[in-house]
Design a protein around this motif. Sequence first.
Motif, PDB file in Angstrom:
ATOM      1  N   ARG A  29       0.825  -1.205   0.000  1.00 48.27           N
ATOM      2  CA  ARG A  29       0.000   0.000   0.000  1.00 48.27           C
ATOM      3  C   ARG A  29       0.862   1.260   0.000  1.00 48.27           C
ATOM      4  O   ARG A  29       0.559   2.239  -0.678  1.00 48.27           O
ATOM      5  CB  ARG A  29      -0.926  -0.006   1.216  1.00 48.27           C
ATOM      6  CG  ARG A  29      -2.058   0.962   1.073  1.00 48.27           C
ATOM      7  CD  ARG A  29      -2.960   0.941   2.272  1.00 48.27           C
ATOM      8  NE  ARG A  29      -3.653  -0.335   2.413  1.00 48.27           N
ATOM      9  CZ  ARG A  29      -4.482  -0.603   3.420  1.00 48.27           C
ATOM     10  NH1 ARG A  29      -4.704   0.302   4.352  1.00 48.27           N
ATOM     11  NH2 ARG A  29      -5.075  -1.766   3.502  1.00 48.27           N
ATOM     12  N   GLY A  30       1.966   1.189   0.757  1.00 46.82           N
ATOM     13  CA  GLY A  30       2.886   2.328   0.774  1.00 46.82           C
ATOM     14  C   GLY A  30       3.466   2.599  -0.603  1.00 46.82           C
ATOM     15  O   GLY A  30       3.593   3.752  -1.028  1.00 46.82           O
ATOM     16  N   PHE A  31       3.781   1.531  -1.298  1.00 48.71           N
ATOM     17  CA  PHE A  31       4.312   1.670  -2.660  1.00 48.71           C
ATOM     18  C   PHE A  31       3.284   2.316  -3.583  1.00 48.71           C
ATOM     19  O   PHE A  31       3.605   3.231  -4.344  1.00 48.71           O
ATOM     20  CB  PHE A  31       4.711   0.287  -3.195  1.00 48.71           C
ATOM     21  CG  PHE A  31       5.250   0.322  -4.591  1.00 48.71           C
ATOM     22  CD1 PHE A  31       6.544   0.767  -4.839  1.00 48.71           C
ATOM     23  CD2 PHE A  31       4.463  -0.073  -5.659  1.00 48.71           C
ATOM     24  CE1 PHE A  31       7.041   0.796  -6.128  1.00 48.71           C
ATOM     25  CE2 PHE A  31       4.957  -0.034  -6.953  1.00 48.71           C
ATOM     26  CZ  PHE A  31       6.248   0.401  -7.183  1.00 48.71           C
ATOM     27  N   MET A  32       2.022   1.859  -3.441  1.00 47.08           N
ATOM     28  CA  MET A  32       0.969   2.430  -4.302  1.00 47.08           C
ATOM     29  C   MET A  32       0.773   3.909  -4.003  1.00 47.08           C
ATOM     30  O   MET A  32       0.579   4.717  -4.906  1.00 47.08           O
ATOM     31  CB  MET A  32      -0.339   1.658  -4.111  1.00 47.08           C
ATOM     32  CG  MET A  32      -0.247   0.213  -4.574  1.00 47.08           C
ATOM     33  SD  MET A  32      -1.769  -0.503  -5.194  1.00 47.08           S
ATOM     34  CE  MET A  32      -2.885  -0.241  -3.877  1.00 47.08           C
ATOM     35  N   LYS A  33       0.856   4.263  -2.704  1.00 46.06           N
ATOM     36  CA  LYS A  33       0.736   5.676  -2.323  1.00 46.06           C
ATOM     37  C   LYS A  33       1.842   6.494  -2.985  1.00 46.06           C
ATOM     38  O   LYS A  33       1.613   7.583  -3.509  1.00 46.06           O
ATOM     39  CB  LYS A  33       0.866   5.828  -0.807  1.00 46.06           C
ATOM     40  CG  LYS A  33      -0.454   5.938  -0.085  1.00 46.06           C
ATOM     41  CD  LYS A  33      -0.211   6.146   1.399  1.00 46.06           C
ATOM     42  CE  LYS A  33      -1.433   5.744   2.184  1.00 46.06           C
ATOM     43  NZ  LYS A  33      -1.140   5.530   3.593  1.00 46.06           N
TER      44      LYS A  33
ATOM     45  N   VAL B   8      -0.649  -2.467  -8.076  1.00 46.38           N
ATOM     46  CA  VAL B   8       0.760  -2.103  -8.213  1.00 46.38           C
ATOM     47  C   VAL B   8       1.143  -2.036  -9.684  1.00 46.38           C
ATOM     48  O   VAL B   8       1.756  -1.062 -10.147  1.00 46.38           O
ATOM     49  CB  VAL B   8       1.647  -3.122  -7.464  1.00 46.38           C
ATOM     50  CG1 VAL B   8       3.111  -2.883  -7.775  1.00 46.38           C
ATOM     51  CG2 VAL B   8       1.402  -3.038  -5.970  1.00 46.38           C
ATOM     52  N   ILE B   9       0.715  -3.067 -10.427  1.00 45.16           N
ATOM     53  CA  ILE B   9       1.062  -3.107 -11.859  1.00 45.16           C
ATOM     54  C   ILE B   9       0.387  -1.952 -12.603  1.00 45.16           C
ATOM     55  O   ILE B   9       1.011  -1.253 -13.401  1.00 45.16           O
ATOM     56  CB  ILE B   9       0.666  -4.468 -12.457  1.00 45.16           C
ATOM     57  CG1 ILE B   9       1.559  -5.561 -11.864  1.00 45.16           C
ATOM     58  CG2 ILE B   9       0.789  -4.462 -13.965  1.00 45.16           C
ATOM     59  CD1 ILE B   9       1.008  -6.954 -11.999  1.00 45.16           C
ATOM     60  N   LYS B  59      -6.547  -0.603  -2.717  1.00 47.40           N
ATOM     61  CA  LYS B  59      -5.757  -0.588  -1.489  1.00 47.40           C
ATOM     62  C   LYS B  59      -6.108  -1.727  -0.534  1.00 47.40           C
ATOM     63  O   LYS B  59      -5.274  -2.145   0.265  1.00 47.40           O
ATOM     64  CB  LYS B  59      -5.876   0.765  -0.785  1.00 47.40           C
ATOM     65  CG  LYS B  59      -7.219   1.094  -0.226  1.00 47.40           C
ATOM     66  CD  LYS B  59      -7.170   2.439   0.490  1.00 47.40           C
ATOM     67  CE  LYS B  59      -8.555   2.897   0.869  1.00 47.40           C
ATOM     68  NZ  LYS B  59      -8.552   4.222   1.473  1.00 47.40           N
ATOM     69  N   ASN B  60      -7.328  -2.221  -0.614  1.00 45.30           N
ATOM     70  CA  ASN B  60      -7.705  -3.290   0.313  1.00 45.30           C
ATOM     71  C   ASN B  60      -7.829  -4.657  -0.337  1.00 45.30           C
ATOM     72  O   ASN B  60      -8.358  -5.588   0.266  1.00 45.30           O
ATOM     73  CB  ASN B  60      -9.031  -2.933   0.992  1.00 45.30           C
ATOM     74  CG  ASN B  60      -8.825  -1.847   2.017  1.00 45.30           C
ATOM     75  OD1 ASN B  60      -7.804  -1.828   2.710  1.00 45.30           O
ATOM     76  ND2 ASN B  60      -9.756  -0.913   2.101  1.00 45.30           N
ATOM     77  N   VAL B  61      -7.386  -4.747  -1.578  1.00 44.20           N
ATOM     78  CA  VAL B  61      -7.570  -6.027  -2.282  1.00 44.20           C
ATOM     79  C   VAL B  61      -6.434  -6.977  -1.939  1.00 44.20           C
ATOM     80  O   VAL B  61      -5.279  -6.579  -2.009  1.00 44.20           O
ATOM     81  CB  VAL B  61      -7.656  -5.810  -3.807  1.00 44.20           C
ATOM     82  CG1 VAL B  61      -7.931  -7.127  -4.509  1.00 44.20           C
ATOM     83  CG2 VAL B  61      -8.732  -4.800  -4.121  1.00 44.20           C
TER      84      VAL B  61
END
Lengths: 173, 61
Positions: A29-33, B8-9, B59-61
């Motif tokens: 999640r930190g990476f996505m942020k 992420v991807i 974020k919650n997946v």
Amino acid sequence: MDKNNKIPFDEDNYTHNINKSNERKLDRRGFMKTMVGAAGLFAVSTLPWGSIAATELMGLREKKYPKKEIIDVKKLNIGDAFEFAYPTDHDSALLVRLGENEYKAYQNACTHLRCPVFWEQSKSELVCPCHHGFFDVKTGSPTAGPPRRPLPEITIQVEAGKIVATGVKRYET
Amino acid sequence: MKRSYRGVILLCVVLFLNIIFTQKAIHQYYFENYTATVIYAVLNLVLFPIALFIYHKEKNV
């Protein structure tokens, strides 16, 4: 004597300054942020380019350039170059006399990273010394090295024995 | 717990597009193709809400 010649204590991992547990961990999640933040940063960073381009589109397309005397014809021998500033005092430019009545002038900021471009008389080419970019003196287009875009050409007139700059050509793409 | 790395991807793809559009915008600006510059700048702006949307979805997946 010993005092300044020693490491204060035995350490092999240089992690003594990490205070929180998991401080070095970057989770999913930190990476996505971080990625969202980077996307925002990129969006903001193109704003000035976009807004300048938009103002250019709104009517400033045909720019007016002042006439500016550069140098006396007599003072410049064939094959020589002369550096001047045009259209403003901060835009460095280069005039080359190629023949009896043949002049070429370019804004001499290299189109790679804006280093000044010099006239290499013995090889008849314009050279950017920073990363060895070469330009054709007849057209201003890059012939070798990193630059991809031609140098902007300055239009030249000869009036009453003086060389006069009259404008800067748009890129012909 | 098994994670889904789709977000992420997708965000990596968004950032990749960001880099391309920024590069294009600046190059087209120097080529004096101002319409293209504006288009790329707007595309870059649009990518940010898309990134936010992906983040909230994933974020919650």
